[in-house]
Enzyme design. Structure first.
Site, PDB file in Angstrom:
ATOM      1  N   GLU A 274       0.818  -1.208   0.000  1.00 39.38           N
ATOM      2  CA  GLU A 274       0.000   0.000   0.000  1.00 39.38           C
ATOM      3  C   GLU A 274       0.853   1.260   0.000  1.00 39.38           C
ATOM      4  O   GLU A 274       0.408   2.314  -0.454  1.00 39.38           O
ATOM      5  CB  GLU A 274      -0.921  -0.008   1.226  1.00 39.38           C
ATOM      6  N   HIS A 295       8.158 -26.481  -0.360  1.00 41.04           N
ATOM      7  CA  HIS A 295       7.662 -27.606  -1.150  1.00 41.04           C
ATOM      8  C   HIS A 295       6.646 -27.167  -2.194  1.00 41.04           C
ATOM      9  O   HIS A 295       6.134 -27.995  -2.945  1.00 41.04           O
ATOM     10  CB  HIS A 295       7.066 -28.665  -0.225  1.00 41.04           C
ATOM     11  N   LYS A 409     -12.828   1.473  -3.871  1.00 42.36           N
ATOM     12  CA  LYS A 409     -13.930   1.756  -2.954  1.00 42.36           C
ATOM     13  C   LYS A 409     -15.001   2.598  -3.631  1.00 42.36           C
ATOM     14  O   LYS A 409     -16.205   2.354  -3.459  1.00 42.36           O
ATOM     15  CB  LYS A 409     -13.414   2.465  -1.705  1.00 42.36           C
TER      16      LYS A 409
END
Length: 418
Positions: A274, A295, A409
């Site tokens: 951010e 893995h 938003k």
């Protein structure tokens, strides 16, 4: 100091002269961040005087909750809960109420099942929202209020609801209207920099963690950055990753061989993602917990594209032991492990990974801590915040805004008819 920085593998990728020059540039930015007038109201995290407010109020209320609650619900998203959650999940040798998290998803399955887990239990909630406009905590606060109205009187709800927001916000008005305890989300502190404010401090107090030790760690790192701007871990880390970025290394993997750091890694991803991901710039932050993730992505780390930085967070003392006892009758062919403690095995795996990945062309940085504790969390958080602020400034972006997040938003609110 409990946190150290290891750049010994940088000699494979950077020369000492360019690192020294960049360290001095980073130190100048560090000094400027610590000394400049905060006219933009974004630097409240740099001192405890502006961030760690209402300590006595929080201690008193936390003690009440620890005595009277079975469940404490932290309602927040992103920076409003990640710092506290990282510590609570890592330091589980504690006494206190069960900690539940809401306000961090829009999944009906998660929300409904979390409410079911709370049935028949004594519940307190802390709603954390800086401006109280974010959809997740706002919607979850409403559904929690409805849930609590069916179980508590208005007076009892007033006792059991705490809200954390900025002075003058709608959340403060709600607190006054309903008699809720209001804790301050200091105006000059952004969400991802809020670990040292009531946003992070109050939940860890309720969880039974040592907030004083945490703040001691924060202060230790603060003092180190102020007194040693060139040699502290924050500016060294920022310098190395910035130089590597200039050479085409644009993905950074934060890794640890301690699963206790899983949520700290999520906090780190948000902090750097951010803060730096702007203007089509920035190092992409990712995280893995070894040895499990070796893995799954170990092959890529060893032989994939060479645009990766790998930053290890290493722990000297795990504060635990698990010894493998001999079992000659079973014949499992693991007798070479007889008598070994898993700490030795884990450190052998970490050392081998550090060597193999560096030799394979991955620049490896290491931040070492003495142990996982409240104090070292305080140090790590502050060093990472300062490193992020310095690194973003070196890149030429503003490490304190997040306009890209605000854009999604706006689109979401439009779709929902706001």
């Amino acid at each position: 100091m409990s946190v150290s920085l290891d750049l010994t593998k940088m000699n494979l990728f950077l020369n000492e002269e360019e690192l020294d020059v960049r360290r001095k540039q980073a130190a100048a930015i560090c000094r400027e961040l610590l000394e400049r007038d905060d006219k933009d109201q974004v630097l409240g995290w740099r001192t405890l005087e502006t961030s760690a407010v209402q300590l006595d109020v929080m201690r008193q209320k936390a003690e009440e909750i620890r005595k009277d609650a079975d469940v404490f619900v932290i309602v927040g998203v992103g920076g409003s809960n990640q710092a506290a959650r990282a510590m609570i999940e890592a330091l589980q040798d504690r006494e206190g109420p069960e900690i539940v998290y809401l306000g961090n998803t829009l999944s009906p399955y998660y929300i409904s099942h979390t409410l079911k887990r709370m049935e028949g239990k004594r519940v307190y909630i802390d709603v954390i929202a800086k401006n109280f406009e974010t959809l997740e905590p706002g919607s979850h606060f409403r559904i929690l209020r409805q849930w609590m109205k069916e179980r508590y009187t208005k007076e009892e709800m007033a006792k059991r609801i705490i809200v954390t927001g900025t002075l003058g916000s709608r959340l403060e008005e709600i607190a006054k209207e309903n008699g809720y305890l209001f804790l301050q989300f200091p105006i000059p502190v952004g969400g991802r920099y809020s670990a040292f404010t009531p946003v992070g401090l109050f939940p860890i107090m309720v969880a039974g963690l040592n907030a004083d030790a945490f703040l001691d760690g924060v202060k230790s790192a603060m003092d180190d950055c102020r007194m040693n701007p060139v040699t502290n871990p924050a500016t060294g880390y920022a310098s190395a990753r910035n130089l590597l970025y200039g050479k085409g290394y644009d993905i950074e993997m934060l890794v640890s061989f301690e699963p206790q750091y899983a949520y700290m890694a999520k906090w780190w991803v948000q902090l750097f993602g951010e803060s730096e991901g702007k203007e089509k710039k920035g190092i992409y932050p990712a995280a893995a917990i070894y040895s499990e993730d070796l893995h799954s992505i170990g092959q890529y780390m060893q032989d994939g594209r060479r645009n990766l930085i790998e930053t290890f967070v290493s722990v000297k003392n795990p504060k635990a032991e698990a010894v493998i006892e001999p079992d000659p009758e079973f014949g499992d062919r693991f007798d070479y492990l007889d008598g070994m403690d898993f700490d030795r095995i884990n450190k052998a795996a970490e050392g081998a990974t550090w060597e193999a990945h560096a030799n394979g062309g991955v620049p490896c940085i290491r931040l070492g801590v003495e142990e996982i504790s409240e104090r070292t969390f305080g140090e790590l958080y502050y060093y990472f915040m300062m490193a992020c602020a310095v690194s973003g400034t070196l890149m030429g972006v503003n490490p304190f805004n997040q306009e890209g997040v605000e854009e999604y938003k706006r689109s979401m609110f439009a779709a929902l008819g706001k």
